[in-house]
Design a protein around this motif. Structure first.
Motif, mmCIF file in Angstrom:
data_model
loop_
_atom_site.group_PDB
_atom_site.id
_atom_site.type_symbol
_atom_site.label_atom_id
_atom_site.label_comp_id
_atom_site.label_asym_id
_atom_site.label_seq_id
_atom_site.Cartn_x
_atom_site.Cartn_y
_atom_site.Cartn_z
ATOM 1 N N VAL A 75 0.840 -1.202 0.000
ATOM 2 C CA VAL A 75 0.000 0.000 0.000
ATOM 3 C C VAL A 75 0.875 1.252 0.000
ATOM 4 N N LEU A 76 1.890 1.268 0.849
ATOM 5 C CA LEU A 76 2.755 2.450 0.943
ATOM 6 C C LEU A 76 3.550 2.667 -0.342
ATOM 7 N N SER A 77 4.018 1.575 -0.947
ATOM 8 C CA SER A 77 4.774 1.717 -2.200
ATOM 9 C C SER A 77 3.863 2.179 -3.333
ATOM 10 N N THR A 78 2.600 1.760 -3.294
ATOM 11 C CA THR A 78 1.646 2.209 -4.315
ATOM 12 C C THR A 78 1.412 3.714 -4.207
ATOM 13 N N VAL A 79 1.280 4.199 -2.981
ATOM 14 C CA VAL A 79 1.105 5.649 -2.783
ATOM 15 C C VAL A 79 2.350 6.398 -3.257
ATOM 16 N N LYS A 80 3.518 5.836 -2.990
ATOM 17 C CA LYS A 80 4.754 6.491 -3.439
ATOM 18 C C LYS A 80 4.800 6.561 -4.961
ATOM 19 N N ASP A 81 4.357 5.500 -5.629
ATOM 20 C CA ASP A 81 4.306 5.520 -7.099
ATOM 21 C C ASP A 81 3.326 6.576 -7.593
ATOM 22 N N MET A 82 2.234 6.763 -6.855
ATOM 23 C CA MET A 82 1.252 7.776 -7.244
ATOM 24 C C MET A 82 1.878 9.168 -7.238
ATOM 25 N N MET A 83 2.814 9.411 -6.346
ATOM 26 C CA MET A 83 3.426 10.731 -6.229
ATOM 27 C C MET A 83 4.090 11.142 -7.538
ATOM 28 N N SER A 84 4.681 10.180 -8.239
ATOM 29 C CA SER A 84 5.371 10.491 -9.491
ATOM 30 C C SER A 84 4.514 10.230 -10.723
ATOM 31 N N ASP A 85 3.632 9.220 -10.641
ATOM 32 C CA ASP A 85 2.857 8.830 -11.822
ATOM 33 C C ASP A 85 1.480 9.471 -11.887
ATOM 34 N N ASN A 86 0.953 9.883 -10.756
ATOM 35 C CA ASN A 86 -0.401 10.432 -10.712
ATOM 36 C C ASN A 86 -0.465 11.493 -9.615
ATOM 37 N N LEU A 94 7.090 8.674 6.101
ATOM 38 C CA LEU A 94 7.623 10.028 5.923
ATOM 39 C C LEU A 94 7.818 10.356 4.449
ATOM 40 N N GLU A 95 8.224 9.361 3.681
ATOM 41 C CA GLU A 95 8.492 9.563 2.255
ATOM 42 C C GLU A 95 7.228 9.945 1.493
ATOM 43 N N ILE A 96 6.073 9.446 1.919
ATOM 44 C CA ILE A 96 4.827 9.732 1.190
ATOM 45 C C ILE A 96 4.016 10.849 1.851
ATOM 46 N N SER A 97 4.564 11.461 2.891
ATOM 47 C CA SER A 97 3.825 12.502 3.606
ATOM 48 C C SER A 97 4.014 13.871 2.966
ATOM 49 N N SER A 98 3.010 14.707 3.095
ATOM 50 C CA SER A 98 3.073 16.083 2.604
ATOM 51 C C SER A 98 2.676 17.037 3.721
ATOM 52 N N PHE A 99 3.238 18.242 3.681
ATOM 53 C CA PHE A 99 2.977 19.215 4.732
ATOM 54 C C PHE A 99 2.867 20.607 4.128
ATOM 55 N N ALA A 100 2.033 21.431 4.737
ATOM 56 C CA ALA A 100 2.015 22.850 4.369
ATOM 57 C C ALA A 100 3.353 23.460 4.772
ATOM 58 N N SER A 101 3.813 24.429 4.003
ATOM 59 C CA SER A 101 5.081 25.079 4.342
ATOM 60 C C SER A 101 5.069 26.516 3.864
ATOM 61 N N THR A 102 6.068 27.252 4.302
ATOM 62 C CA THR A 102 6.160 28.658 3.903
ATOM 63 C C THR A 102 6.615 28.809 2.460
ATOM 64 N N GLY A 131 7.457 14.682 18.238
ATOM 65 C CA GLY A 131 8.266 14.437 19.421
ATOM 66 C C GLY A 131 8.923 13.072 19.442
ATOM 67 N N SER A 132 8.464 12.163 18.559
ATOM 68 C CA SER A 132 9.012 10.800 18.570
ATOM 69 C C SER A 132 9.776 10.444 17.306
ATOM 70 N N VAL A 133 9.720 11.299 16.298
ATOM 71 C CA VAL A 133 10.451 11.036 15.045
ATOM 72 C C VAL A 133 11.645 11.986 14.989
ATOM 73 N N PRO A 134 12.848 11.483 15.143
ATOM 74 C CA PRO A 134 14.010 12.382 15.255
ATOM 75 C C PRO A 134 14.464 13.007 13.948
ATOM 76 N N GLU A 135 14.422 12.242 12.836
ATOM 77 C CA GLU A 135 15.018 12.782 11.615
ATOM 78 C C GLU A 135 14.441 12.132 10.372
ATOM 79 N N PHE A 136 14.765 12.727 9.225
ATOM 80 C CA PHE A 136 14.414 12.173 7.922
ATOM 81 C C PHE A 136 15.627 12.288 7.014
#
Length: 648
Positions: A374-385, A415-423, A486-491
């Motif tokens: 499921v996660l890899s499918t979403v990652k493919d969507m990021m580039s293909d759709n 984290l790889e498939i997550s999106s966030f609002a930013s400045t 608070g629990s995820v240190p880095e990416f």
């Protein structure tokens, strides 16, 4: 005994049909092996026959059948060993493999018939023999068995049904609609046709009034997979026409090029009760020592109960195309609860009633692979759709981020498939990978700030230095963001850093050298004021210090590096948890006129009236500027009103 194993009486028909399906599979296998058979394999099927007058229900197959010894061994096992002995062995069997030996035994599923019948008769003939066997019991621990000179091919199970008792969930199993309902729910995808006599509809009287549509429907029926059986019934003349109850369309078992997108979409709507087409269709097939197939769907719209406590989650579980359970939570984690679909395993450790999964390695293995797919499918969507991915994240991003708290194995993938609002962009969210690509030379942190809304964060004093120096900041406004940061240190080697916590130093090495003398002088100039304010505001703050993050605001409040944020503190309190008050740090902008004026006034007369109130007002303004709540709003308003009055 059988009532202690099964919780739902309807499943007796599932069990008998499953046994019949197994018998047909075995006969086909023996025919392929070239075994000399005394059986016709041209029209293998399962038939259900109802006799309302005598209240009997018969499940018949023309499969492999059983020998006399097999009937004694398979059907008589439980009766011979005794109910108490059987239950004792079942209870004491802690080995999953040993327990699994009971699953699929003809005897166990066969005995489920006694939930709805006060007498069960079995007539069977093995495909390699000419003589048959008749077995009969009232389910009271004894049975009769005899050999028959003649018997039809396969096995017939005749149930003399108990009286209907809806209060005890004992329904009228001579009712065609009830039988169809059970078959549709549990056995719709069985490989073999399940047939039953069609209901009478005054067809003889209306024979001359057949419409074109009816003729068309009959023509289509002739093309169906049970064509042979229906034609046989018609030729017999006085035999009722048989209709096939199951679709046999297990889409997950067919290759991709055999199934159209429309068929996938209709199947999704059938299992999800959604009006919309799915956003994405996911197929999986695992082969080897442990085989299973999966057909999963990502919806295009979040269900209304996505964040409700009583929500349902999980995919449907089948074993060899037989429905086992809805919402199988063991196969899909909580944060992917929106995924719909079917998982069909060839062999799986269930309890003896097939109603409960055993916790074993197979389940964990399937779950791991399904999640990764499921996660890899979403990652493919990021580039293909990209448009599809944007819809996915808008609808399900909040739920997916829950996985950052408990799915450590897939944290990087999430984290790889997550999106966030930013400045960086006021409209479009950014992925962390895109954020890293835009980072300044020498930047070591991924900067973020949590808050109730984008507007509150953007107007926060904490943003001033980052905005001035052009550093991108992630704007995290979902309640779950307060938890996972608070629990995820880095990416990818870059540490997450809250701009509202700890010290902030955005100067380059060259800028640090140039401003070192000025900073040292400021420390000396403000030392007395900072010490005095720390004492004066000791009930509200743990420290007052100079700030390097402010450019236009007079002050801001920040937390220590490992402090709980005010938003998270409020969330815990709202959940009824007793939280001690967490004092924060007040930072002053040494270049702001209000702060420099306060320093000069304090230097001139440390005991001057009104200085302490001014310090209170500065702290209160800093709290309000970040969207916080004042400890004593009425006092703050009074102090502010008094000061405004003196300016008039």
């Amino acid at each position: 005994m059988i009532h202690s194993i099964y919780s739902n009486k309807d499943v007796f028909l599932r069990e008998l049909i499953s046994n019949a399906s197994d018998a047909l599979d075995k006969l086909r296998l023996e025919a392929l092996r070239g075994t000399e058979l005394r059986a016709d394999t041209s029209d293998l099927h399962i038939e259900i026959e109802v006799d309302k007058e005598h209240r009997t229900l018969t499940v018949r197959d023309n499969g492999i059948g059983m020998t006399h010894d097999e009937v004694v061994g398979l059907i008589g096992t439980i009766a011979k060993s005794g109910t108490a002995e059987f239950l004792r062995e079942l209870k004491e069997s802690k080995d999953a493999a040993a327990s699994q030996d009971l699953i699929g035994q003809f005897g166990v599923g066969f005995y489920s018939g006694f939930m709805v019948a006060d007498q069960v008769t079995l007539v069977t003939r093995h495909a390699t023999e000419t003589r048959g066997t008749r077995w009969e019991s009232t389910g009271e621990g004894t049975y009769t068995i005899e050999e028959l000179d003649e018997a039809p091919q396969g096995t017939s199970v005749i149930l003399r049904l108990k009286p209907e008792d809806t209060e005890d969930s004992l329904f009228d199993y001579t009712s065609p609609w009830k039988i169809k309902e059970i078959v549709k729910r549990y056995s719709d995808f069985i490989t073999w046709p399940i047939r039953m006599a069609a209901e009478s509809t005054n067809a003889d009287a209306d024979a001359d009034a057949t419409t074109d549509a009816e003729a068309e429907a009959e023509a289509e029926a002739d093309k169906s997979q049970d064509e042979a059986g229906e034609k046989a019934g018609e030729k017999a003349g006085d035999e009722p026409r048989l209709e096939t109850l199951n679709s046999m369309k297990a889409l997950w078992a067919r290759s991709r090029d055999e199934v159209s997108d429309d068929e996938y979409h209709e199947f999704y709507k059938h299992i999800s009760h959604d009006w919309n087409n799915p956003l994405e269709t996911i197929r999986m097939q695992a082969e080897g020592t442990f085989e299973y197939q999966a057909l999963l769907f990502i919806p295009s719209q979040a269900p209304l109960d996505l964040f409700m406590r009583e929500r349902k989650r999980g995919v449907q579980l089948y074993v060899k195309r037989v429905f086992i359970m809805d919402d199988c939570e063991e196969l899909m984690p909580e944060y992917l609860r929106f995924v719909k679909g079917v998982v069909d395993a060839q062999d799986l450790s269930l309890n003896v009633s097939r109603e409960t999964l055993q916790q074993d390695r197979q389940i964990q293995l399937m779950r791991r692979r399904l999640v990764k797919k499921v996660l890899s499918t979403v990652k493919d969507m990021m580039s293909d759709n990209a448009e599809g991915y944007a819809t996915f994240w808008k609808e399900f991003g909040r739920a997916v981020k829950e996985g950052l708290l408990d799915d450590f194995e897939n944290r990087d993938a999430i984290l790889e498939i997550s999106s966030f609002a930013s400045t960086h962009d006021p409209e479009r969210p950014t992925t962390l990978r895109q954020y890293l690509d835009r980072m300044k030379d020498g930047q070591q942190h991924i900067y973020y700030m949590t808050g109730e809304s984008r507007s509150i964060i953007e107007s926060s004093p904490h943003m001033e230095a980052f905005r001035e120096k052009g550093y991108e900041v992630l704007l995290l406004t979902d309640p779950i963001d307060e938890m996972w940061v608070g629990s995820v240190p880095e990416f990818d080697g870059k540490q997450f850093q809250s701009i509202a916590k700890g010290q902030v130093d955005l100067d380059t090495e060259e800028e640090k050298k140039e401003g070192e003398a000025e900073r040292e002088q400021r420390k000396k100039d403000f030392a007395e004021l900072l010490s005095w304010m720390t004492t004066t505001l000791s009930e509200q703050v743990k420290e007052v210090r100079l700030s390097s993050r402010l450019t236009t605001s007079p002050a801001c409040v920040v937390g220590d590096t490992h402090d709980v944020t005010p938003q998270l503190e409020n969330m815990f309190r709202a959940m009824g948890q007793d939280m001690p008050q967490i004092k924060r740090i007040l930072e002053l902008n040494p270049t702001h006129p209000l702060v420099t004026g306060l320093r000069e006034a304090h230097s001139a007369d440390p005991d001057a009236a009104g200085l302490a109130e001014t310090a209170e007002l500065i702290h209160g303004m800093a709290v309000l500027a970040e969207g916080g709540e004042l400890g004593d709003p009425a006092r703050f308003i009074k102090l502010m009103a008094d000061r405004l009055q003196h300016t008039l």
